[in-house]
Design a protein around this motif. Structure first.
Motif, PDB file in Angstrom:
ATOM      1  N   ASP A  23     -21.965  -9.952   0.949  1.00 28.58           N
ATOM      2  CA  ASP A  23     -20.289  -8.457   2.217  1.00 28.58           C
ATOM      3  C   ASP A  23     -19.269  -9.663   0.937  1.00 28.58           C
ATOM      4  OD1 ASP A  23     -22.833  -7.765   2.923  1.00 28.58           O
ATOM      5  OD2 ASP A  23     -21.171  -8.454   5.108  1.00 28.58           O
ATOM      6  N   LEU A  24     -19.734  -8.924  -0.285  1.00 25.92           N
ATOM      7  CA  LEU A  24     -17.862  -9.606  -1.131  1.00 25.92           C
ATOM      8  C   LEU A  24     -17.229  -8.347  -1.261  1.00 25.92           C
ATOM      9  CD1 LEU A  24     -19.561 -11.719  -1.946  1.00 25.92           C
ATOM     10  CD2 LEU A  24     -19.046 -11.555  -4.099  1.00 25.92           C
ATOM     11  N   LYS A  25     -15.501  -8.292  -0.682  1.00 27.41           N
ATOM     12  CA  LYS A  25     -14.502  -7.462  -0.544  1.00 27.41           C
ATOM     13  C   LYS A  25     -14.292  -7.388  -1.633  1.00 27.41           C
ATOM     14  CE  LYS A  25     -14.986  -7.345   4.479  1.00 27.41           C
ATOM     15  NZ  LYS A  25     -14.914  -9.084   4.708  1.00 27.41           N
ATOM     16  N   THR A  26     -13.730  -6.072  -1.841  1.00 22.37           N
ATOM     17  CA  THR A  26     -12.614  -5.755  -3.116  1.00 22.37           C
ATOM     18  C   THR A  26     -11.978  -4.879  -3.516  1.00 22.37           C
ATOM     19  OG1 THR A  26     -12.862  -5.857  -5.720  1.00 22.37           O
ATOM     20  CG2 THR A  26     -15.178  -5.341  -4.512  1.00 22.37           C
ATOM     21  N   ALA A  27     -11.112  -4.763  -4.511  1.00 29.73           N
ATOM     22  CA  ALA A  27     -10.852  -3.166  -4.289  1.00 29.73           C
ATOM     23  C   ALA A  27     -10.902  -2.182  -4.774  1.00 29.73           C
ATOM     24  CB  ALA A  27      -8.966  -3.383  -4.612  1.00 29.73           C
ATOM     25  N   SER A  28     -11.426  -1.315  -5.075  1.00 25.72           N
ATOM     26  CA  SER A  28     -11.883   0.116  -5.707  1.00 25.72           C
ATOM     27  C   SER A  28     -10.810   0.094  -6.858  1.00 25.72           C
ATOM     28  CB  SER A  28     -12.373   1.403  -5.399  1.00 25.72           C
ATOM     29  OG  SER A  28     -10.779   2.037  -4.902  1.00 25.72           O
ATOM     30  N   PRO A  29     -11.914   0.326  -7.852  1.00 22.83           N
ATOM     31  CA  PRO A  29     -11.216   0.530  -9.293  1.00 22.83           C
ATOM     32  C   PRO A  29      -9.742   2.184  -8.724  1.00 22.83           C
ATOM     33  CG  PRO A  29     -13.086   0.783 -10.102  1.00 22.83           C
ATOM     34  CD  PRO A  29     -13.026   0.106  -8.586  1.00 22.83           C
ATOM     35  N   GLU A  30      -9.703   2.919  -8.455  1.00 20.75           N
ATOM     36  CA  GLU A  30      -9.208   3.643  -8.291  1.00 20.75           C
ATOM     37  C   GLU A  30      -8.377   3.011  -6.929  1.00 20.75           C
ATOM     38  OE1 GLU A  30     -13.050   5.069  -9.235  1.00 20.75           O
ATOM     39  OE2 GLU A  30     -12.692   4.074  -6.806  1.00 20.75           O
ATOM     40  N   MET A  31      -7.790   2.437  -6.064  1.00 18.49           N
ATOM     41  CA  MET A  31      -6.907   2.372  -5.498  1.00 18.49           C
ATOM     42  C   MET A  31      -6.584   1.509  -6.492  1.00 18.49           C
ATOM     43  SD  MET A  31      -7.225  -0.223  -1.920  1.00 18.49           S
ATOM     44  CE  MET A  31      -8.117   0.871  -1.291  1.00 18.49           C
ATOM     45  N   VAL A  32      -6.651   0.428  -6.525  1.00 21.83           N
ATOM     46  CA  VAL A  32      -5.874  -0.102  -8.022  1.00 21.83           C
ATOM     47  C   VAL A  32      -5.464   0.392  -8.618  1.00 21.83           C
ATOM     48  CG1 VAL A  32      -5.586  -2.153  -9.590  1.00 21.83           C
ATOM     49  CG2 VAL A  32      -7.412  -2.629  -7.419  1.00 21.83           C
ATOM     50  N   SER A  33      -5.785   0.822  -9.012  1.00 20.86           N
ATOM     51  CA  SER A  33      -5.131   2.640 -10.302  1.00 20.86           C
ATOM     52  C   SER A  33      -3.906   2.610  -9.907  1.00 20.86           C
ATOM     53  CB  SER A  33      -5.356   3.249 -11.342  1.00 20.86           C
ATOM     54  OG  SER A  33      -6.343   2.590 -11.469  1.00 20.86           O
ATOM     55  N   ASN A  34      -3.885   4.163  -8.503  1.00 19.97           N
ATOM     56  CA  ASN A  34      -3.194   4.012  -7.374  1.00 19.97           C
ATOM     57  C   ASN A  34      -2.331   3.473  -8.070  1.00 19.97           C
ATOM     58  OD1 ASN A  34      -4.439   6.705  -7.648  1.00 19.97           O
ATOM     59  ND2 ASN A  34      -5.363   6.774  -5.604  1.00 19.97           N
ATOM     60  N   ARG A  35      -2.057   2.594  -7.244  1.00 14.58           N
ATOM     61  CA  ARG A  35      -0.794   1.280  -6.989  1.00 14.58           C
ATOM     62  C   ARG A  35      -0.574   0.702  -8.096  1.00 14.58           C
ATOM     63  NH1 ARG A  35      -0.895  -2.068  -2.050  1.00 14.58           N
ATOM     64  NH2 ARG A  35       1.443  -3.223  -2.164  1.00 14.58           N
ATOM     65  N   ILE A  36      -0.980   0.690  -9.080  1.00 13.47           N
ATOM     66  CA  ILE A  36      -0.018   1.156 -10.088  1.00 13.47           C
ATOM     67  C   ILE A  36       0.960   1.870 -11.044  1.00 13.47           C
ATOM     68  CG2 ILE A  36      -0.123  -0.115 -12.652  1.00 13.47           C
ATOM     69  CD1 ILE A  36      -2.684  -1.523 -11.642  1.00 13.47           C
ATOM     70  N   VAL A  37       0.395   2.570 -10.585  1.00 12.68           N
ATOM     71  CA  VAL A  37       0.857   3.894 -10.936  1.00 12.68           C
ATOM     72  C   VAL A  37       2.409   4.504  -9.701  1.00 12.68           C
ATOM     73  CG1 VAL A  37       1.012   6.620 -11.094  1.00 12.68           C
ATOM     74  CG2 VAL A  37      -0.938   5.106 -12.384  1.00 12.68           C
ATOM     75  N   ARG A  38       2.200   3.226  -8.511  1.00 17.59           N
ATOM     76  CA  ARG A  38       2.949   4.314  -7.629  1.00 17.59           C
ATOM     77  C   ARG A  38       3.704   3.095  -7.019  1.00 17.59           C
ATOM     78  NH1 ARG A  38      -0.332   4.067  -3.472  1.00 17.59           N
ATOM     79  NH2 ARG A  38       0.747   2.533  -2.491  1.00 17.59           N
ATOM     80  N   THR A  39       3.701   2.049  -7.341  1.00 15.07           N
ATOM     81  CA  THR A  39       4.454   0.934  -7.205  1.00 15.07           C
ATOM     82  C   THR A  39       4.825  -0.325  -7.885  1.00 15.07           C
ATOM     83  OG1 THR A  39       3.108  -0.519  -5.837  1.00 15.07           O
ATOM     84  CG2 THR A  39       4.357   0.765  -4.433  1.00 15.07           C
ATOM     85  N   GLY A  40       3.898   0.008  -9.298  1.00 13.08           N
ATOM     86  CA  GLY A  40       3.880  -1.403 -10.239  1.00 13.08           C
ATOM     87  C   GLY A  40       5.435  -1.151 -11.142  1.00 13.08           C
ATOM     88  N   ASP A  41       5.225  -2.388 -12.134  1.00 16.53           N
ATOM     89  CA  ASP A  41       6.806  -2.293 -12.929  1.00 16.53           C
ATOM     90  C   ASP A  41       6.859  -1.925 -13.863  1.00 16.53           C
ATOM     91  OD1 ASP A  41       5.134  -4.753 -13.742  1.00 16.53           O
ATOM     92  OD2 ASP A  41       6.743  -6.143 -13.502  1.00 16.53           O
TER      93      ASP A  41
END
Length: 354
Positions: A295-313
């Protein structure tokens, strides 16, 4: 109606609704801890001299390196990614081994380690954080262990939900018998093996297989609290103080991708990638293959990409921009082993936390 003592204990402590960093607050030094760390580092330095001058055999050195690896995975794979953040599940056998490996690390019991780290995430870089990076490099690296805890750390620590670990008999067993287990697993066995099997002098074995490897591993863990909160990039969330540090990831088997980790703390990789300077993620995947983890948990690629675009430096290797990436500098080559690897991007402003 008067409240019972139990009801009073369950109330949220009376703390200012917004928590930041009160720079006028002066931490009280705990001198016995200061003296203890001085003694520890003196013996570790002695051990380093013995090692560099050929005072011990190669087998003892390899054994000590093996211990550093075992205790390192006990902290990263065990205490951090399993017991604190529950990023994956483990069989009882796996949990037992990880608890033993964590005991060798000598960073307090699993219960206390996880409580402090959960508190760190909940109130990161404020006075509610045990190793608040806003207090400066030395404090968040190791000085916090030489000072009396801030009142907020003590009070807020009581509000952290630890019910999962309280219900885990293995964790509570280690907590109850931590000191005798530590003497056996972290001191006696590591020192005894080179003496009995390699013919090493007991004093040299103590200096290398205990003091030197212990202090080295401590500083490795502390780098996550200091360097990985101060010097690097914030490609996932520029509003978070933790940063991405190649250098720290090399030392800590992948714990230096700290901006990502604070953005997605439930991800077993503690990083976007599992195959780039992230041995602990590879180790967890190995445990999964042999049936000890699941049951390894991970953030989806879409979730990560959205976070990068929205709040990344803007410094992300794939979704960033050239101007922001150019703000990353170093003395010499931009290389994971270069500790001067840094970012000139503006750090986030202090924000109060509710």
């Amino acid at each position: 109606m008067a409240m019972s003592h139990n009801q009073q204990d369950q109330q949220v402590p009376m703390i200012a609704r917004n928590i930041g960093t009160d720079y006028s607050y002066k931490h009280q030094i705990v001198w016995k801890n200061v003296i203890g760390f001085i003694i520890l580092h003196l013996f570790a330095s002695w051990g380093l001299i013995v090692l560099l001058t050929g005072g011990v055999g190669i087998k003892t050195f390899i054994w000590s390196c093996f211990l550093v690896y075992i205790m390192g995975e006990g902290v990263t794979t065990g205490a951090h990614r399993l017991f604190t953040h529950r990023t994956y599940k483990a069989t009882p056998l796996c949990k037992a081994f990880l608890l033993a490996m964590h005991t060798i690390a000598g960073q307090n019991s699993m219960f206390i380690w996880c409580r402090d780290h959960r508190l760190h995430h909940r109130y990161s870089d404020t006075d509610g954080d045990p190793h608040n990076s806003k207090r400066g490099f030395f404090f968040c690296h190791m000085g916090w262990l030489m000072h009396k805890k801030h009142p907020y750390v003590i009070e807020l620590g009581r509000t952290i939900d630890m019910s999962d670990l309280q219900a885990d008999w293995m964790v509570m067993f280690q907590k109850k018998y931590y000191y005798p287990l530590y003497i056996l697993l972290a001191i006696f066995i590591p020192v005894y093996v080179p003496v009995y099997f390699f013919g090493e002098h007991w004093w040299n074995s103590l200096l290398i297989a205990y003091f030197l490897r212990y202090v080295y591993s401590l500083h490795g863990t502390w780098l996550v609290n200091s360097v990985a909160h101060l010097y690097g990039t914030r490609p996932y969330d520029k509003n978070l103080h933790p940063v991405e540090s190649w250098f720290v990831s090399v030392i800590t088997f992948g714990e230096g991708w700290h901006n990502y980790h604070h953005a997605f703390p439930w991800d077993y990789k503690a990083a976007e990638l599992s195959n780039f300077i992230n041995h602990s993620a590879t180790f967890i995947e190995f445990l999964e293959k042999i049936g000890l983890a699941y049951d390894l948990k991970t953030a989806s690629p879409e979730m990560v990409s959205n976070r990068i675009v929205r709040t990344g430096d803007g410094s992300h290797y794939r979704l960033g921009d050239e101007e922001s990436r150019a703000a990353v500098t170093a003395w010499g080559p931009l290389h994971p082993l270069n500790p001067t690897y840094n970012s000139t991007l503006k750090p986030p402003e202090d924000k109060l936390k509710p």
